[in-house]
Design a protein around this motif. Structure first.
Motif, PDB file in Angstrom:
ATOM      1  N   ILE A 241       0.841  -1.195   0.000  1.00 30.45           N
ATOM      2  CA  ILE A 241       0.000   0.000   0.000  1.00 30.45           C
ATOM      3  C   ILE A 241       0.880   1.250   0.000  1.00 30.45           C
ATOM      4  CG2 ILE A 241      -1.945  -1.095   1.161  1.00 30.45           C
ATOM      5  CD1 ILE A 241      -0.999   0.240   3.770  1.00 30.45           C
ATOM      6  N   ALA A 242       0.301   2.340  -0.490  1.00 31.99           N
ATOM      7  CA  ALA A 242       1.033   3.609  -0.597  1.00 31.99           C
ATOM      8  C   ALA A 242       0.911   4.431   0.672  1.00 31.99           C
ATOM      9  CB  ALA A 242       0.520   4.406  -1.794  1.00 31.99           C
ATOM     10  N   ALA A 243       1.336   3.861   1.784  1.00 31.62           N
ATOM     11  CA  ALA A 243       1.367   4.565   3.073  1.00 31.62           C
ATOM     12  C   ALA A 243       2.307   3.824   4.004  1.00 31.62           C
ATOM     13  CB  ALA A 243      -0.020   4.657   3.684  1.00 31.62           C
ATOM     14  N   GLY A 244       3.091   4.601   4.756  1.00 35.38           N
ATOM     15  CA  GLY A 244       4.031   3.987   5.681  1.00 35.38           C
ATOM     16  C   GLY A 244       4.086   4.724   7.003  1.00 35.38           C
ATOM     17  N   SER A 245       5.264   4.774   7.585  1.00 28.67           N
ATOM     18  CA  SER A 245       5.404   5.358   8.919  1.00 28.67           C
ATOM     19  C   SER A 245       5.080   6.849   8.955  1.00 28.67           C
ATOM     20  CB  SER A 245       6.837   5.132   9.439  1.00 28.67           C
ATOM     21  OG  SER A 245       7.792   5.696   8.542  1.00 28.67           O
ATOM     22  N   ASN A 246       5.215   7.541   7.815  1.00 29.11           N
ATOM     23  CA  ASN A 246       4.896   8.972   7.794  1.00 29.11           C
ATOM     24  C   ASN A 246       3.433   9.254   8.092  1.00 29.11           C
ATOM     25  OD1 ASN A 246       7.539   9.540   7.147  1.00 29.11           O
ATOM     26  ND2 ASN A 246       7.160   9.836   4.962  1.00 29.11           N
ATOM     27  N   LEU A 247       2.574   8.273   7.842  1.00 31.35           N
ATOM     28  CA  LEU A 247       1.147   8.428   8.116  1.00 31.35           C
ATOM     29  C   LEU A 247       0.695   7.553   9.271  1.00 31.35           C
ATOM     30  CD1 LEU A 247      -0.379   8.723   4.541  1.00 31.35           C
ATOM     31  CD2 LEU A 247      -0.212  10.491   6.276  1.00 31.35           C
ATOM     32  N   GLY A 248       1.661   7.108  10.075  1.00 28.18           N
ATOM     33  CA  GLY A 248       1.311   6.374  11.285  1.00 28.18           C
ATOM     34  C   GLY A 248       0.912   4.936  11.075  1.00 28.18           C
ATOM     35  N   ILE A 249       1.231   4.349   9.918  1.00 25.90           N
ATOM     36  CA  ILE A 249       0.953   2.930   9.708  1.00 25.90           C
ATOM     37  C   ILE A 249       1.886   2.118  10.589  1.00 25.90           C
ATOM     38  CG2 ILE A 249       0.877   1.051   8.032  1.00 25.90           C
ATOM     39  CD1 ILE A 249      -1.250   3.166   7.602  1.00 25.90           C
ATOM     40  N   ASN A 250       1.335   1.135  11.293  1.00 27.24           N
ATOM     41  CA  ASN A 250       2.110   0.320  12.218  1.00 27.24           C
ATOM     42  C   ASN A 250       1.997  -1.154  11.872  1.00 27.24           C
ATOM     43  OD1 ASN A 250       2.877   2.482  14.106  1.00 27.24           O
ATOM     44  ND2 ASN A 250       0.693   2.553  14.570  1.00 27.24           N
ATOM     45  N   LYS A 251       3.054  -1.882  12.163  1.00 31.87           N
ATOM     46  CA  LYS A 251       3.006  -3.329  12.014  1.00 31.87           C
ATOM     47  C   LYS A 251       1.933  -3.886  12.933  1.00 31.87           C
ATOM     48  CE  LYS A 251       5.946  -7.447  11.963  1.00 31.87           C
ATOM     49  NZ  LYS A 251       7.334  -7.960  12.018  1.00 31.87           N
ATOM     50  N   GLY A 252       1.089  -4.769  12.393  1.00 31.42           N
ATOM     51  CA  GLY A 252      -0.005  -5.326  13.175  1.00 31.42           C
ATOM     52  C   GLY A 252      -1.313  -4.591  13.007  1.00 31.42           C
ATOM     53  N   GLN A 253      -1.335  -3.521  12.222  1.00 32.49           N
ATOM     54  CA  GLN A 253      -2.547  -2.724  12.023  1.00 32.49           C
ATOM     55  C   GLN A 253      -3.505  -3.434  11.066  1.00 32.49           C
ATOM     56  OE1 GLN A 253      -1.652   1.310  11.102  1.00 32.49           O
ATOM     57  NE2 GLN A 253      -3.754   1.884  10.634  1.00 32.49           N
ATOM     58  N   LEU A 254      -4.799  -3.326  11.360  1.00 32.69           N
ATOM     59  CA  LEU A 254      -5.822  -3.906  10.497  1.00 32.69           C
ATOM     60  C   LEU A 254      -6.264  -2.901   9.442  1.00 32.69           C
ATOM     61  CD1 LEU A 254      -8.068  -5.772  13.100  1.00 32.69           C
ATOM     62  CD2 LEU A 254      -6.595  -6.821  11.377  1.00 32.69           C
ATOM     63  N   LEU A 255      -6.614  -3.420   8.266  1.00 34.09           N
ATOM     64  CA  LEU A 255      -7.086  -2.597   7.162  1.00 34.09           C
ATOM     65  C   LEU A 255      -8.375  -3.203   6.611  1.00 34.09           C
ATOM     66  CD1 LEU A 255      -3.708  -2.365   5.189  1.00 34.09           C
ATOM     67  CD2 LEU A 255      -4.597  -0.633   6.770  1.00 34.09           C
ATOM     68  N   ASP A 256      -9.324  -2.358   6.251  1.00 33.96           N
ATOM     69  CA  ASP A 256     -10.512  -2.806   5.532  1.00 33.96           C
ATOM     70  C   ASP A 256     -10.243  -2.694   4.034  1.00 33.96           C
ATOM     71  OD1 ASP A 256     -12.074  -3.411   7.710  1.00 33.96           O
ATOM     72  OD2 ASP A 256     -13.080  -1.465   7.773  1.00 33.96           O
ATOM     73  N   ILE A 257     -10.513  -3.741   3.300  1.00 30.27           N
ATOM     74  CA  ILE A 257     -10.430  -3.690   1.846  1.00 30.27           C
ATOM     75  C   ILE A 257     -11.828  -3.389   1.330  1.00 30.27           C
ATOM     76  CG2 ILE A 257      -9.808  -4.953  -0.248  1.00 30.27           C
ATOM     77  CD1 ILE A 257      -8.023  -6.718   1.498  1.00 30.27           C
ATOM     78  N   VAL A 258     -11.985  -2.301   0.584  1.00 33.26           N
ATOM     79  CA  VAL A 258     -13.313  -1.849   0.173  1.00 33.26           C
ATOM     80  C   VAL A 258     -13.372  -1.629  -1.335  1.00 33.26           C
ATOM     81  CG1 VAL A 258     -13.842  -0.767   2.392  1.00 33.26           C
ATOM     82  CG2 VAL A 258     -12.706   0.564   0.620  1.00 33.26           C
ATOM     83  N   SER A 259     -14.521  -1.968  -1.899  1.00 36.31           N
ATOM     84  CA  SER A 259     -14.773  -1.644  -3.297  1.00 36.31           C
ATOM     85  C   SER A 259     -15.419  -0.265  -3.346  1.00 36.31           C
ATOM     86  CB  SER A 259     -15.701  -2.678  -3.931  1.00 36.31           C
ATOM     87  OG  SER A 259     -16.962  -2.697  -3.266  1.00 36.31           O
ATOM     88  N   ARG A 260     -15.211   0.436  -4.458  1.00 40.15           N
ATOM     89  CA  ARG A 260     -15.733   1.792  -4.587  1.00 40.15           C
ATOM     90  C   ARG A 260     -16.487   1.938  -5.899  1.00 40.15           C
ATOM     91  NH1 ARG A 260     -10.286   3.276  -2.985  1.00 40.15           N
ATOM     92  NH2 ARG A 260      -9.879   4.155  -5.049  1.00 40.15           N
ATOM     93  N   ASN A 261     -17.686   2.496  -5.812  1.00 39.44           N
ATOM     94  CA  ASN A 261     -18.445   2.817  -7.012  1.00 39.44           C
ATOM     95  C   ASN A 261     -19.404   3.956  -6.693  1.00 39.44           C
ATOM     96  OD1 ASN A 261     -20.866   1.656  -5.823  1.00 39.44           O
ATOM     97  ND2 ASN A 261     -19.976  -0.351  -6.302  1.00 39.44           N
ATOM     98  N   THR A 262     -20.099   4.426  -7.690  1.00 43.60           N
ATOM     99  CA  THR A 262     -21.065   5.507  -7.492  1.00 43.60           C
ATOM    100  C   THR A 262     -22.459   5.016  -7.857  1.00 43.60           C
ATOM    101  OG1 THR A 262     -20.668   6.338  -9.735  1.00 43.60           O
ATOM    102  CG2 THR A 262     -19.370   7.319  -7.951  1.00 43.60           C
ATOM    103  N   VAL A 263     -23.438   5.475  -7.097  1.00 45.57           N
ATOM    104  CA  VAL A 263     -24.833   5.127  -7.365  1.00 45.57           C
ATOM    105  C   VAL A 263     -25.646   6.408  -7.448  1.00 45.57           C
ATOM    106  CG1 VAL A 263     -24.703   2.857  -6.267  1.00 45.57           C
ATOM    107  CG2 VAL A 263     -25.303   4.859  -4.896  1.00 45.57           C
ATOM    108  N   ASN A 264     -26.728   6.353  -8.214  1.00 51.01           N
ATOM    109  CA  ASN A 264     -27.609   7.503  -8.362  1.00 51.01           C
ATOM    110  C   ASN A 264     -28.828   7.298  -7.488  1.00 51.01           C
ATOM    111  OD1 ASN A 264     -29.907   9.116  -9.690  1.00 51.01           O
ATOM    112  ND2 ASN A 264     -28.069   9.924 -10.686  1.00 51.01           N
ATOM    113  N   VAL A 265     -29.010   8.208  -6.528  1.00 51.14           N
ATOM    114  CA  VAL A 265     -30.143   8.132  -5.602  1.00 51.14           C
ATOM    115  C   VAL A 265     -30.886   9.463  -5.641  1.00 51.14           C
ATOM    116  CG1 VAL A 265     -30.898   7.775  -3.227  1.00 51.14           C
ATOM    117  CG2 VAL A 265     -28.913   6.523  -4.095  1.00 51.14           C
ATOM    118  N   GLY A 266     -32.112   9.438  -6.129  1.00 51.49           N
ATOM    119  CA  GLY A 266     -32.914  10.656  -6.174  1.00 51.49           C
ATOM    120  C   GLY A 266     -32.298  11.766  -6.992  1.00 51.49           C
ATOM    121  N   GLY A 267     -31.601  11.380  -8.066  1.00 47.27           N
ATOM    122  CA  GLY A 267     -30.977  12.377  -8.915  1.00 47.27           C
ATOM    123  C   GLY A 267     -29.622  12.846  -8.430  1.00 47.27           C
ATOM    124  N   LYS A 268     -29.165  12.287  -7.295  1.00 43.29           N
ATOM    125  CA  LYS A 268     -27.859  12.658  -6.763  1.00 43.29           C
ATOM    126  C   LYS A 268     -26.882  11.499  -6.901  1.00 43.29           C
ATOM    127  CE  LYS A 268     -29.533  15.967  -3.302  1.00 43.29           C
ATOM    128  NZ  LYS A 268     -29.540  16.317  -1.859  1.00 43.29           N
TER     129      LYS A 268
END
Length: 316
Positions: A241-268
């Motif tokens: 991943i593109a993050a390391g100690s500069n952003l406080g990433i630590n060994k043993g840290q948990l990460l959520d893997i998420v999919s990303r998309n956009t949906v149209n709700v009420g015209g938004k």
């Protein structure tokens, strides 16, 4: 800690709109407390512990840290009737440059003695307010009770930790969990546990969106995330991943893997993020990169790659 519903967490996550590797600016309002229960010295120590928990996570820019007392006086003044119709508010002053305000309340400090050994517990409430709207985004009660590793992580830890690292972790667990000889020592250890739990709060409520740089296949062969489709069959297990100690990433840290998309709700058009897996950081390579392994959802990730779904990780 008192856990909030997944629905509330999802709403908060959507409200942040965090981009990769951006720090969040926050300001702290002086903590409220019962003077008959908590001393001013204890308040100061707890307050500094919470602020330092945010700072040490390296994902925040803290503003107005040195003006807590004057800001508290200003807050009380602006609650008076003379300021009710003023267009300028306390929020405008304290939060200049901040996106969120953090309000704290010390709910209690408890010291107990048994057979000349002491245990202490601190309970606080943290409230997060959105500066732009003044709305309460989330509120949570946090105590200093120890939080151990989940059972499904123990085998992963043994696989990726050296003997020295396992020993150091065991020693720290003993240090923060064992009763102490006096209340001062037990209070100090309770603050260490509180720091851990506040970091869990910040991780859950202020997640960072991070890009996956590459997947590591069999034999250490790497493949960039952008080219992971086609004939590449995985295994989708280890990745960078593109993050390391500069952003406080630590060994043993948990990460959520998420999919990303956009949906149209009420015209938004609304961004939608869906958790498809969980990963665990086994190596912080440097200030900008870390390596992680999937501990849950490998089949979902493989399907997302095949379907060319955009996805990344969120810190916890």
């Amino acid at each position: 800690m008192i856990k909030k519903s997944f629905y509330l967490a999802s709403l908060f996550l959507c409200s942040l709109h965090l981009k990769a590797q951006e720090k969040i600016s926050v300001a702290f309002i002086p903590m409220s407390f019962d003077e008959g229960v908590v001393s001013k010295m204890e308040v100061k120590i707890i307050q500094e512990t919470i602020i330092n928990s945010f700072v040490s996570s390296k994902r925040f820019t803290v503003v107005d840290r040195n003006n807590l007392e004057s800001l508290e006086k200003e807050k009380k003044l602006q609650r008076t009737e003379a300021f009710m119709d003023s267009k300028e508010s306390f929020k405008d002053g304290i939060s200049k440059g901040a996106s969120y305000l953090i309000e704290g309340n010390i709910l209690g400090i408890k010291h107990t003695s048994k057979k000349d050994k002491w245990n202490s517990n601190v309970t606080i409430q943290l409230k997060v307010l959105d500066v732009s709207t003044g709305e309460i985004v989330t509120t949570e009660s946090i105590n200093s009770e120890p939080v151990g590793e989940a059972e499904d992580l123990k085998s992963i830890i043994k696989t990726h930790y050296s003997k020295d690292e396992l020993k150091a972790q065991e020693n720290r667990n003993q240090l923060i969990n064992q009763p102490k000889d006096n209340s001062d020592a037990s209070f100090k250890v309770a603050l260490d546990r509180l720091t851990d739990n506040v970091k869990l709060f910040t991780g859950k409520n202020f997640p960072m969106r991070i890009e996956i740089v590459e997947w590591i296949g069999k034999g250490g062969k790497s493949l960039s995330a952008q080219k992971s489709g086609g004939n590449f069959k995985g295994p989708f297990k280890d990745f960078v991943i593109a993050a390391g100690s500069n952003l406080g990433i630590n060994k043993g840290q948990l990460l959520d893997i998420v999919s990303r998309n956009t949906v149209n709700v009420g015209g938004k058009t609304i961004d939608r993020q869906q958790k498809i897996g969980t990963a665990w950081v086994f190596s912080v390579d440097d200030g900008n990169f870390s390596s992680a392994t999937v501990i849950d959802g490998e089949k979902n990730i493989k399907k997302a790659v095949a379907d060319k779904v955009t996805f990344g990780v969120l810190t916890k």
